[in-house]
Every structure is written in C-alpha cells, then in structure tokens.
Design a protein around this motif. Structure first.
Motif: not given
Length: 127
Positions: A55-61, A68-71, A91-95
């Motif tokens: 599993i690769l998680l991708v999360h927007g900051r 973010t803490p949930q991911s 991802l620093p600039r993603a929602g």
C-alpha cells in the motif's frame, strides 16, 4: 483515562486496547476477518501478519477533510499488522483532491515496480 469505578488505567492497558482496535480497523478496511480464513489472527502477539497487498498512501498536506495525522496513523498500523510494504508520500501543496503530477506518477510506478509482483493493481479509492 479512567477505568470504571474511577480507577486510573495503566498506560499499557490503553496501548493494548488501541492496538487491538487498530488491528480490528485494518481488518474491517480490507474486508473483514475473511482475509485470514475467518479466524481472527492477532499479529501483535507473534502470530502471522495479515495478508494485505502493498500500500502506497498519498496524502495532501492541505487536506481539510482528512487530517495528515490520520494517514500517518494508518501507515503505522499497516506496518504493524501487514507483512507487505506500506509507504506514504505527503504532498505539501495538495488538498483532498488533486491531479497527480509527473513526479508523483513516477513515484507510484517505482513503488509498484519495487514490489516485483505482477498481481499488483492500481485501484481507485472512493472519496
């Protein structure tokens, strides 16, 4: 926290109950206990780990829907209960919704290639 009757529970009991809840949550996330033959396997006690796919998680900051803490907690749980790879890319600039740009696509493809398994699939996740 406090146990019934006003007594304080020790830190160990809180961690144990949280770890049991984490294992239960992951089993529910991947389709219930059927994934381990219908019998609850508890990897926290030296038992076999759950047969999850990599599993690769991708999360927007900047995600206002899922913090973010949930991911990060999901990543921690996956690493504890699964024998498969689990990684995260923040991802620093993603929602919450974002278009994958070429660097992220390369990261995703590299992750899939590193698994060395032709059964690895990319599945969309419902919002």
């Amino acid at each position: 926290g406090r146990a019934r009757g006003g007594r304080r529970r020790g830190r160990g009991s809180h961690r144990a109950s949280r770890s049991a809840r984490d294992t239960r949550d992951v089993k529910r996330f991947v389709g219930g206990s059927e994934i381990v033959g219908g019998d609850a396997v508890d990897p926290r006690h030296g038992g076999p780990k759950l047969p999850l796919p990599p599993i690769l998680l991708v999360h927007g900051r900047m995600d206002c829907v899922v913090p973010t803490p949930q991911s990060l907690r999901l990543l921690h749980v996956l690493r504890n209960v699964s024998a498969s790879a689990a990684e995260i890319r923040l991802l620093p600039r993603a929602g919450h919704f974002f278009e994958p740009e070429p660097p992220l696509i390369r990261t995703m493809l590299r992750f899939i290639e590193q698994q060395g398994d032709s059964t690895t699939q990319i599945l969309p996740v419902a919002p």
